[in-house]
Design an enzyme around this catalytic site. Sequence first.
Site, PDB file in Angstrom:
ATOM      1  N   HIS A  57       0.838  -1.207   0.000  1.00  0.00           N
ATOM      2  CA  HIS A  57       0.000   0.000   0.000  1.00  0.00           C
ATOM      3  C   HIS A  57       0.873   1.256   0.000  1.00  0.00           C
ATOM      4  O   HIS A  57       1.463   1.614   1.011  1.00  0.00           O
ATOM      5  CB  HIS A  57      -0.940   0.028   1.208  1.00  0.00           C
ATOM      6  CG  HIS A  57      -1.935   1.136   1.141  1.00  0.00           C
ATOM      7  ND1 HIS A  57      -3.288   0.931   0.933  1.00  0.00           N
ATOM      8  CD2 HIS A  57      -1.791   2.478   1.218  1.00  0.00           C
ATOM      9  CE1 HIS A  57      -3.917   2.089   0.897  1.00  0.00           C
ATOM     10  NE2 HIS A  57      -3.026   3.053   1.075  1.00  0.00           N
ATOM     11  N   HIS A  59       1.576   5.356  -2.157  1.00  0.00           N
ATOM     12  CA  HIS A  59       1.103   6.421  -3.068  1.00  0.00           C
ATOM     13  C   HIS A  59       2.315   7.015  -3.770  1.00  0.00           C
ATOM     14  O   HIS A  59       2.899   7.992  -3.313  1.00  0.00           O
ATOM     15  CB  HIS A  59       0.333   7.492  -2.295  1.00  0.00           C
ATOM     16  CG  HIS A  59      -0.940   6.991  -1.708  1.00  0.00           C
ATOM     17  ND1 HIS A  59      -2.175   7.181  -2.318  1.00  0.00           N
ATOM     18  CD2 HIS A  59      -1.186   6.269  -0.598  1.00  0.00           C
ATOM     19  CE1 HIS A  59      -3.110   6.596  -1.575  1.00  0.00           C
ATOM     20  NE2 HIS A  59      -2.535   6.041  -0.519  1.00  0.00           N
ATOM     21  N   GLN A 152      -9.453   9.342  -5.385  1.00  0.00           N
ATOM     22  CA  GLN A 152      -9.186  10.069  -4.133  1.00  0.00           C
ATOM     23  C   GLN A 152     -10.365  10.947  -3.690  1.00  0.00           C
ATOM     24  O   GLN A 152     -10.675  11.045  -2.502  1.00  0.00           O
ATOM     25  CB  GLN A 152      -7.939  10.950  -4.325  1.00  0.00           C
ATOM     26  CG  GLN A 152      -7.644  11.945  -3.210  1.00  0.00           C
ATOM     27  CD  GLN A 152      -6.856  11.346  -2.058  1.00  0.00           C
ATOM     28  OE1 GLN A 152      -5.708  10.964  -2.221  1.00  0.00           O
ATOM     29  NE2 GLN A 152      -7.479  11.250  -0.904  1.00  0.00           N
ATOM     30  N   HIS A 210      -9.234   1.725  -0.198  1.00  0.00           N
ATOM     31  CA  HIS A 210      -9.141   2.427   1.069  1.00  0.00           C
ATOM     32  C   HIS A 210     -10.515   2.243   1.717  1.00  0.00           C
ATOM     33  O   HIS A 210     -11.523   2.667   1.142  1.00  0.00           O
ATOM     34  CB  HIS A 210      -8.878   3.923   0.853  1.00  0.00           C
ATOM     35  CG  HIS A 210      -7.476   4.257   0.467  1.00  0.00           C
ATOM     36  ND1 HIS A 210      -6.919   3.846  -0.708  1.00  0.00           N
ATOM     37  CD2 HIS A 210      -6.525   4.974   1.122  1.00  0.00           C
ATOM     38  CE1 HIS A 210      -5.666   4.292  -0.757  1.00  0.00           C
ATOM     39  NE2 HIS A 210      -5.399   4.978   0.328  1.00  0.00           N
ATOM     40  N   GLU A 213     -11.162   4.313   6.563  1.00  0.00           N
ATOM     41  CA  GLU A 213     -10.016   5.023   7.160  1.00  0.00           C
ATOM     42  C   GLU A 213     -10.593   6.162   7.997  1.00  0.00           C
ATOM     43  O   GLU A 213     -10.597   7.321   7.595  1.00  0.00           O
ATOM     44  CB  GLU A 213      -9.051   5.554   6.097  1.00  0.00           C
ATOM     45  CG  GLU A 213      -7.751   6.071   6.716  1.00  0.00           C
ATOM     46  CD  GLU A 213      -6.775   6.634   5.699  1.00  0.00           C
ATOM     47  OE1 GLU A 213      -7.123   6.684   4.504  1.00  0.00           O
ATOM     48  OE2 GLU A 213      -5.668   7.039   6.107  1.00  0.00           O
ATOM     49  N   ASP A 309       2.409   3.320   2.876  1.00  0.00           N
ATOM     50  CA  ASP A 309       1.394   4.327   2.553  1.00  0.00           C
ATOM     51  C   ASP A 309       2.007   5.627   2.034  1.00  0.00           C
ATOM     52  O   ASP A 309       1.715   6.053   0.933  1.00  0.00           O
ATOM     53  CB  ASP A 309       0.492   4.602   3.774  1.00  0.00           C
ATOM     54  CG  ASP A 309      -0.864   5.184   3.397  1.00  0.00           C
ATOM     55  OD1 ASP A 309      -1.108   5.381   2.190  1.00  0.00           O
ATOM     56  OD2 ASP A 309      -1.677   5.442   4.308  1.00  0.00           O
TER      57      ASP A 309
HETATM   58 FE   FE2 Z   1      -3.408   5.180   1.230  1.00  0.00          FE
END
Ligand code: FE2
Length: 427
Positions: A57, A59, A152, A210, A213, A309
């Site tokens: 995971h 970005h 996102q 995701h 969260e 992450d």
């Molecule tokens: Fe993430």
Amino acid sequence: MLDFLITRATLPDGRTDMGVAVQDGRIVEVAAGLNAPAHDTLDAAGQLLTPPFCDPHFHMDATLSYGLPRVNQSGTLLEGIALWGELKPMLTEEALVERALDYGDWAVAKGLLAIRSHVDTSDPSLLPVRAMLEAKRLMASYLDVQLVAFPQDGVLRSPGGLNNLIHALELGVDVVGGIPHFERTYAEGTASVKLLCELAAELGLPVDMHCDESDDPLSRHIETLAFETQRLGLQGRVNGSHLTSMHSMDNYYVSKLIPLIAEAGVSAVANPLINITLQGRHDTYPKRRGMTRVPELMAAGITVAFGHDCVMDPWYSLGSGDMLEVAHMGLHVAQMTSQTGMRQCFDAVTTNAAKVMGLQGYGIEAGKDASFVLLQARDPIEAIRLRATRLKVWRKGQLLSEAAPTVPHLSLPGRTAAAHQSGNRST
Ligand code: FE2
């Protein structure tokens, strides 16, 4: 004659004095005391030889953007999202590719050879998608990158969100992403999980969302994700990332939820460095840790891995691509300090992460790729304790990186036996 032979290695499962024979980039034999003629032989001298680290995971489109256009002063999730919004109009494909390649260098040096990266599909230009596809192509000979189409701003919440995501998949993105807890309402979040799972089933793709969260104990999209996985026959292809709301859920509800996740064959990824810093921000005291219930999920037979992450991006100013740092934090946050627990945390950044990513040819056994990392440590627990030096990193038999052992030179007045001051008792 073999291409390459490693002798006297310790493996993560505890076997010692192990030989690993390599031919044409693949492992042909793994056995205790193995010795055979080889063009090249390395004596591991009892150090730990592990399959490569994997980050399930990440970005990569945001990484190494620290300070652009400014730093996140509060260190909060909300300022991070605002900052990413400020940065997005300034992004160029070239800069994104360059930063991804720089991060790839860091990763390889840390023995991290496989990364699943979410890539933002919110903007119709799909600039981050094009950049990450190019970065993936450029790094393909030394780093396995999987890309997740990540809406996102919400696949239903943002205009054209679904079309943009589908377009990203058409361009070659590998995995269907989602962010149900960020949709406008709970019902919209549920609808997004359903439609994205249906899309994945139709296209034959994996799913990695995701999911929840949040510190809200009523954020229960993981339940829908598990249900849809079973309904659509997606078992083994679906991962729930973060699942932080589970930290705050009612125990009775969790006692029903965890078996449901196990039954559906859904895996889980916690992101310890990020969960511990971004969750619990609305709390006074006691402050919740926010990380999902890692040992309980593992005890139910669910595959649980740890992700990094973020590294030096709008949400997190720290990080270095070191999955041992991730395991170290996960171990502490989950209080997994038993001998078994610490070894499970090592698995969470190696074998479990590879399983979440569906990697083929992974592992130190005959027939697998000759991809492994020699650490300056005797076992996985010491490796985590020291965030051990990666002495050598190989991929498919090719040496990609090497580093000198960490041995400090001390000059301590009145101290004659300072040999153990480095913290590394294996040298
Ligand atoms: Fe993430």
